[in-house]
Design a protein around this motif. Structure first.
Motif, PDB file in Angstrom:
ATOM      1  N   ARG A  22      48.806  49.919  45.111  1.00  0.00           N
ATOM      2  CA  ARG A  22      48.957  50.691  43.868  1.00  0.00           C
ATOM      3  C   ARG A  22      48.628  49.802  42.678  1.00  0.00           C
ATOM      4  O   ARG A  22      49.063  48.660  42.600  1.00  0.00           O
ATOM      5  N   PHE A  23      47.831  50.361  41.759  1.00  0.00           N
ATOM      6  CA  PHE A  23      47.478  49.653  40.533  1.00  0.00           C
ATOM      7  C   PHE A  23      47.482  50.669  39.403  1.00  0.00           C
ATOM      8  O   PHE A  23      47.758  51.853  39.618  1.00  0.00           O
ATOM      9  N   PHE A  24      47.213  50.227  38.204  1.00  0.00           N
ATOM     10  CA  PHE A  24      47.282  51.109  37.037  1.00  0.00           C
ATOM     11  C   PHE A  24      45.933  51.217  36.347  1.00  0.00           C
ATOM     12  O   PHE A  24      45.275  50.206  36.093  1.00  0.00           O
ATOM     13  N   TRP A  25      45.532  52.456  36.080  1.00  0.00           N
ATOM     14  CA  TRP A  25      44.322  52.756  35.316  1.00  0.00           C
ATOM     15  C   TRP A  25      44.738  53.420  34.025  1.00  0.00           C
ATOM     16  O   TRP A  25      45.312  54.507  34.035  1.00  0.00           O
ATOM     17  N   GLU A  26      44.514  52.734  32.903  1.00  0.00           N
ATOM     18  CA  GLU A  26      44.874  53.282  31.594  1.00  0.00           C
ATOM     19  C   GLU A  26      46.343  53.722  31.583  1.00  0.00           C
ATOM     20  O   GLU A  26      46.681  54.741  30.985  1.00  0.00           O
ATOM     21  N   GLY A  27      47.201  52.993  32.284  1.00  0.00           N
ATOM     22  CA  GLY A  27      48.635  53.286  32.336  1.00  0.00           C
ATOM     23  C   GLY A  27      49.047  54.258  33.424  1.00  0.00           C
ATOM     24  O   GLY A  27      50.232  54.437  33.674  1.00  0.00           O
ATOM     25  N   GLN A  28      48.093  54.878  34.096  1.00  0.00           N
ATOM     26  CA  GLN A  28      48.382  55.847  35.166  1.00  0.00           C
ATOM     27  C   GLN A  28      48.326  55.125  36.518  1.00  0.00           C
ATOM     28  O   GLN A  28      47.362  54.422  36.817  1.00  0.00           O
ATOM     29  N   GLU A  29      49.350  55.311  37.341  1.00  0.00           N
ATOM     30  CA  GLU A  29      49.374  54.672  38.652  1.00  0.00           C
ATOM     31  C   GLU A  29      48.345  55.325  39.572  1.00  0.00           C
ATOM     32  O   GLU A  29      48.267  56.543  39.676  1.00  0.00           O
ATOM     33  N   ILE A  30      47.556  54.492  40.242  1.00  0.00           N
ATOM     34  CA  ILE A  30      46.516  54.940  41.173  1.00  0.00           C
ATOM     35  C   ILE A  30      46.815  54.330  42.537  1.00  0.00           C
ATOM     36  O   ILE A  30      47.165  53.156  42.639  1.00  0.00           O
ATOM     37  N   SER A  31      46.646  55.107  43.567  1.00  0.00           N
ATOM     38  CA  SER A  31      46.814  54.636  44.940  1.00  0.00           C
ATOM     39  C   SER A  31      45.443  54.352  45.532  1.00  0.00           C
ATOM     40  O   SER A  31      44.519  55.149  45.385  1.00  0.00           O
ATOM     41  N   THR A  37      37.287  48.141  46.512  1.00  0.00           N
ATOM     42  CA  THR A  37      37.020  47.542  45.205  1.00  0.00           C
ATOM     43  C   THR A  37      37.668  48.432  44.154  1.00  0.00           C
ATOM     44  O   THR A  37      38.007  49.597  44.432  1.00  0.00           O
ATOM     45  N   ILE A  38      37.811  47.904  42.957  1.00  0.00           N
ATOM     46  CA  ILE A  38      38.359  48.722  41.866  1.00  0.00           C
ATOM     47  C   ILE A  38      37.475  49.944  41.648  1.00  0.00           C
ATOM     48  O   ILE A  38      37.971  51.056  41.489  1.00  0.00           O
ATOM     49  N   MET A  66      26.942  47.303  43.907  1.00  0.00           N
ATOM     50  CA  MET A  66      26.660  45.996  44.497  1.00  0.00           C
ATOM     51  C   MET A  66      26.468  44.896  43.454  1.00  0.00           C
ATOM     52  O   MET A  66      25.947  43.836  43.743  1.00  0.00           O
ATOM     53  N   GLY A  67      26.897  45.131  42.232  1.00  0.00           N
ATOM     54  CA  GLY A  67      26.911  44.088  41.219  1.00  0.00           C
ATOM     55  C   GLY A  67      25.630  43.871  40.452  1.00  0.00           C
ATOM     56  O   GLY A  67      25.522  42.899  39.707  1.00  0.00           O
ATOM     57  N   SER A  68      24.646  44.758  40.577  1.00  0.00           N
ATOM     58  CA  SER A  68      23.361  44.566  39.901  1.00  0.00           C
ATOM     59  C   SER A  68      23.271  45.239  38.539  1.00  0.00           C
ATOM     60  O   SER A  68      22.606  44.734  37.648  1.00  0.00           O
ATOM     61  N   CYS A  69      23.918  46.383  38.351  1.00  0.00           N
ATOM     62  CA  CYS A  69      23.653  47.186  37.156  1.00  0.00           C
ATOM     63  C   CYS A  69      24.650  46.986  36.008  1.00  0.00           C
ATOM     64  O   CYS A  69      24.346  47.328  34.882  1.00  0.00           O
ATOM     65  N   PHE A  70      25.831  46.492  36.249  1.00  0.00           N
ATOM     66  CA  PHE A  70      26.853  46.233  35.223  1.00  0.00           C
ATOM     67  C   PHE A  70      27.386  47.488  34.538  1.00  0.00           C
ATOM     68  O   PHE A  70      28.016  47.417  33.495  1.00  0.00           O
ATOM     69  N   ALA A  84      33.790  46.120  38.271  1.00  0.00           N
ATOM     70  CA  ALA A  84      34.753  46.798  39.134  1.00  0.00           C
ATOM     71  C   ALA A  84      34.256  46.930  40.569  1.00  0.00           C
ATOM     72  O   ALA A  84      35.053  46.991  41.496  1.00  0.00           O
ATOM     73  N   CYS A  85      32.945  46.945  40.765  1.00  0.00           N
ATOM     74  CA  CYS A  85      32.406  47.071  42.124  1.00  0.00           C
ATOM     75  C   CYS A  85      32.484  45.766  42.900  1.00  0.00           C
ATOM     76  O   CYS A  85      32.308  45.760  44.120  1.00  0.00           O
ATOM     77  N   MET A  86      32.778  44.670  42.215  1.00  0.00           N
ATOM     78  CA  MET A  86      32.827  43.363  42.868  1.00  0.00           C
ATOM     79  C   MET A  86      34.252  42.820  43.015  1.00  0.00           C
ATOM     80  O   MET A  86      34.477  41.860  43.723  1.00  0.00           O
TER      81      MET A  86
END
Length: 100
Positions: A22-31, A37-38, A66-70, A84-86
């Motif tokens: 569990r982590f938080f996105w903009e204060g909202q808990e996400i499972s 990856t994020i 895959m980290g190419s486009c940012f 977030a993809c890395m």
């Protein structure tokens, strides 16, 4: 949990990575699943975009995964420009939309 996400998680994908994180996105808990990856966790949760362009405020979201486009840059625990993809998701992370 059913979301409005277009992200498709395969049923047989990585049975070993079934532990919940569990982590938080903009204060909202996400499972998420351990090993996600994020970006994958946010897409699976139905998050529509992860950043906005500085000039026009246009919405951007993970694209290449895959980290190419940012396009998936986010702020993680106060650190800007994290791809977030890395970055694997970790319990308790505070992730915010990249605004600059």
């Amino acid at each position: 949990m059913k979301t409005d996400s277009n992200f498709l998680r395969l049923d047989n994908a990585s049975q070993a990575a079934s532990q919940e994180v569990r982590f938080f996105w903009e204060g909202q808990e996400i499972s998420a699943r351990q090993g996600d990856t994020i970006a994958a966790a946010l897409l699976a949760a139905g998050i529509s975009h992860t950043r906005e362009t500085p000039v026009s405020q246009s919405a951007r979201a993970p694209f290449c995964m895959m980290g190419s486009c940012f396009e998936c840059r986010v702020e993680v625990d106060g650190e800007h420009n994290v791809q977030a993809c890395m970055r694997p998701v970790e319990s308790g992370l505070n992730v915010r939309r990249q605004r600059s």
